[in-house]
Design a protein around this motif. Structure first.
Motif, short mmCIF file in Angstrom:
data_model
loop_
_atom_site.label_atom_id
_atom_site.label_comp_id
_atom_site.label_asym_id
_atom_site.label_seq_id
_atom_site.Cartn_x
_atom_site.Cartn_y
_atom_site.Cartn_z
N PRO A 197 13.15 25.06 14.23
CA PRO A 197 11.82 25.77 14.55
C PRO A 197 11.01 26.16 13.24
CG PRO A 197 13.69 26.69 15.79
CD PRO A 197 14.29 25.60 14.81
N ALA A 198 9.79 26.25 13.33
CA ALA A 198 9.13 26.54 12.07
C ALA A 198 9.57 28.02 11.39
CB ALA A 198 7.37 26.72 12.49
N ARG A 199 9.66 29.08 12.26
CA ARG A 199 10.04 30.44 11.86
C ARG A 199 11.16 30.14 10.80
NH1 ARG A 199 7.18 34.48 10.77
NH2 ARG A 199 6.23 34.56 12.60
N ALA A 200 12.22 29.55 11.34
CA ALA A 200 13.67 29.18 10.48
C ALA A 200 13.42 28.86 9.16
CB ALA A 200 14.76 28.58 11.36
N ASP A 201 12.37 27.98 8.98
CA ASP A 201 12.10 27.29 7.92
C ASP A 201 10.86 28.22 7.09
OD1 ASP A 201 13.96 25.30 8.24
OD2 ASP A 201 12.46 23.96 9.04
N GLY A 202 10.30 29.02 7.46
CA GLY A 202 9.38 29.80 6.96
C GLY A 202 9.80 30.78 5.96
N PRO A 203 8.78 31.33 5.25
CA PRO A 203 9.31 32.35 4.24
C PRO A 203 9.87 33.57 4.79
CG PRO A 203 6.94 32.28 4.56
CD PRO A 203 7.38 31.44 5.59
N GLU A 204 10.41 34.38 4.00
CA GLU A 204 11.41 35.50 4.42
C GLU A 204 10.48 36.77 4.51
OE1 GLU A 204 15.09 35.95 2.53
OE2 GLU A 204 15.64 33.90 3.12
N VAL A 205 9.54 36.78 3.45
CA VAL A 205 8.60 37.66 3.17
C VAL A 205 7.22 37.18 3.67
CG1 VAL A 205 10.00 39.19 1.83
CG2 VAL A 205 8.49 37.72 0.69
N MET A 206 6.18 38.08 3.86
CA MET A 206 4.74 37.47 3.94
C MET A 206 4.41 37.20 2.70
SD MET A 206 2.34 37.13 6.24
CE MET A 206 0.53 36.71 5.92
N PRO A 207 3.67 36.02 2.42
CA PRO A 207 3.06 35.89 0.95
C PRO A 207 1.62 36.28 1.07
CG PRO A 207 3.00 33.80 2.57
CD PRO A 207 3.79 34.86 3.40
N GLN A 208 1.02 36.52 -0.09
CA GLN A 208 -0.31 36.74 -0.19
C GLN A 208 -1.25 35.46 -0.05
OE1 GLN A 208 -2.88 38.45 0.01
NE2 GLN A 208 -2.23 39.97 -1.48
N VAL A 209 -1.90 35.55 1.20
CA VAL A 209 -2.98 34.44 1.36
C VAL A 209 -4.35 34.84 1.61
CG1 VAL A 209 -1.09 33.26 2.71
CG2 VAL A 209 -2.45 34.97 4.10
N VAL A 210 -4.83 36.07 1.24
CA VAL A 210 -5.98 36.49 1.30
C VAL A 210 -6.81 35.99 0.22
CG1 VAL A 210 -7.67 38.32 1.11
CG2 VAL A 210 -5.66 38.71 2.27
N GLY A 211 -7.95 35.34 0.59
CA GLY A 211 -8.82 34.71 -0.64
C GLY A 211 -8.32 33.19 -0.58
N ARG A 212 -7.32 32.80 0.15
CA ARG A 212 -7.10 31.10 0.13
C ARG A 212 -7.80 30.52 1.24
NH1 ARG A 212 -0.35 30.31 -0.50
NH2 ARG A 212 -0.12 31.71 -2.37
N GLY A 213 -7.88 29.44 1.19
CA GLY A 213 -8.42 28.51 2.32
C GLY A 213 -7.22 28.55 3.29
N LEU A 214 -7.65 28.21 4.56
CA LEU A 214 -6.89 28.47 5.47
C LEU A 214 -5.72 27.48 5.73
CD1 LEU A 214 -6.01 29.79 8.17
CD2 LEU A 214 -7.74 28.48 9.58
N ALA A 264 -3.24 28.45 3.37
CA ALA A 264 -2.48 29.75 3.86
C ALA A 264 -1.28 29.30 4.88
CB ALA A 264 -3.40 30.82 4.62
N TYR A 265 -1.78 28.15 5.59
CA TYR A 265 -0.69 27.59 6.61
C TYR A 265 0.58 27.12 5.97
CZ TYR A 265 -3.35 27.92 11.10
OH TYR A 265 -3.95 28.36 12.41
N GLN A 266 0.15 26.29 4.70
CA GLN A 266 0.95 25.85 3.91
C GLN A 266 2.07 26.81 3.36
OE1 GLN A 266 -0.36 23.67 0.25
NE2 GLN A 266 1.76 22.46 0.37
N ALA A 267 1.45 27.94 2.84
CA ALA A 267 2.44 29.02 2.58
C ALA A 267 3.17 29.76 3.60
CB ALA A 267 1.45 30.07 1.70
N LEU A 268 2.72 29.71 4.96
CA LEU A 268 3.55 30.05 5.95
C LEU A 268 4.43 28.92 6.65
CD1 LEU A 268 0.64 32.50 7.16
CD2 LEU A 268 2.85 33.27 6.55
#
Length: 100
Positions: A21-38, A41-45
């Motif tokens: 599942p996507a959440r299992a492979d996702g980052p453990e902490v929220m990355p800074q995505v403000v100011g990025r293209g969507l 941001a999706y890639q960082a998440l």
């Protein structure tokens, strides 16, 4: 010969199937995505499909082409542990200002 065909078929299926599942492979902490293209941001998440989007203009627009949008705000804040937390991104079109 049959063994090679079966092995090739199994390998092809393994390459196409998601690993977890996507959440299992996702980052453990929220990355800074403000100011990025969507898209970035999706890639960082890690392309987590549970990420919620809200129109920063309050018009209720839907994102149909992520490359045309940018992130103005995020919840939770960067550095917050993501375990069982809902992620919401406030987005506007690339040519719009984040300020209302």
């Amino acid at each position: 010969m049959v063994k090679r065909i079966v092995t090739a078929s199994v390998l092809a299926l393994l390459c196409l199937a998601p690993a977890a599942p996507a959440r299992a492979d996702g980052p453990e902490v929220m990355p800074q995505v403000v100011g990025r293209g969507l898209v970035a941001a999706y890639q960082a998440l890690h392309y987590d499909p549970s990420v919620g989007l809200r129109d920063g203009r309050g018009a209720g627009r839907h994102v149909l082409w992520p490359a045309s949008w940018k992130v103005c705000a995020q919840s939770p804040e960067a550095g917050t542990p993501l375990r069982d937390r809902k992620v919401t991104l406030i987005v506007v079109k690339n040519d719009e200002s984040c300020q209302p």
